[in-house]
Design an enzyme around this catalytic site. Sequence first.
Site, PDB file in Angstrom:
ATOM      1  N   ASP A   7      38.033  42.753  45.287  1.00 28.24           N
ATOM      2  CA  ASP A   7      39.430  43.183  45.356  1.00 28.24           C
ATOM      3  C   ASP A   7      39.496  44.707  45.200  1.00 28.24           C
ATOM      4  O   ASP A   7      38.773  45.415  45.901  1.00 28.24           O
ATOM      5  CB  ASP A   7      40.235  42.420  44.295  1.00 28.24           C
ATOM      6  N   TYR A  59      48.414  50.178  43.607  1.00 25.95           N
ATOM      7  CA  TYR A  59      49.082  49.949  44.885  1.00 25.95           C
ATOM      8  C   TYR A  59      49.885  51.181  45.304  1.00 25.95           C
ATOM      9  O   TYR A  59      49.965  51.504  46.492  1.00 25.95           O
ATOM     10  CB  TYR A  59      50.006  48.728  44.771  1.00 25.95           C
ATOM     11  N   HIS A 119      40.449  33.755  47.441  1.00 27.54           N
ATOM     12  CA  HIS A 119      40.284  35.164  47.086  1.00 27.54           C
ATOM     13  C   HIS A 119      39.358  35.368  45.896  1.00 27.54           C
ATOM     14  O   HIS A 119      38.694  36.384  45.795  1.00 27.54           O
ATOM     15  CB  HIS A 119      41.657  35.762  46.773  1.00 27.54           C
TER      16      HIS A 119
END
Length: 286
Positions: free
Chosen positions: A100, A202, A262
């Site tokens: 990730d 982010y 994921h």
Amino acid sequence: MTQALSHHYAQLGDVRLHYVTAGSGPTVVFLHGWPQTWYMWRDILPALAADYRVVAVDLRGLGDSSRPAGGYDTRTVSQDVWRLMHDELGCERFHVVAHDWGGPVAYALAAQHRRAVRSISVFDVPVPGDGAPLAAMARWHFGFHGEPDLPEVLVAGREDVYLRYFFRKGGARPDAISEDAQREYVRAYSQPGAMRAGFNYYRALPQDVADNQAFLAEGKLDMPVLCYGGGAPGVGRGMAAMESWQRVAHTVRGGVVEDAGHWIAEEQPAWVVRQLQAFLGEQGRD
């Protein structure tokens, strides 16, 4: 024999990093993603520590590391890792394993220290700024997390509900991440400032894209890369992960883990251990 894990802290300029170590031999550093911590590697580290010195880091702002106000672009975060590995631990060369957000950190680290990073093993993440449309990487929460201040207000006091949504939805099955692990992640991200720090990764995405495009202009990475995406439909990145790394590195192999979403390292830890042992073994022990 199972290798015991030991916990440490390193003061590195504006950040204090928490990290875990075990074993001896060639060094491998493990970089986690969101919303996880070093703990995501708990089933991987003991097996690898039989042959390697393993180092699992809580990235800036996350886990039990400190939470500076800024510096959440992957270029800066990767320099935290470099200072830990090179300056604090004295490693001239080392392998990187990432998942990730740890993946873009690994790319920025390798792009800035091309002779030091011996190999990269990465799970279910592309590289921002690899030349493909960013829309191919983003999902709904990228926009939400990128909004200034809003997500902090909406999830305050509801961290458990919000994080468990991702754990439940992100795997090939709802219980892909154990209850013990979910409790540990909720503990870590319920600390003051932890959710904001996570959202800041982010928010730094436009800077990451610009930085990575500049790195790529200097040439593709030369070290070998192992990359697997999760195969669960609508959950894992599938072949998009490896295709992205092929745009930024010369030698990339891997594929898709069909029975994982994921959370590959937590869904299929024994399989991940086998892949890492084989791949790292090919790189030699010098």
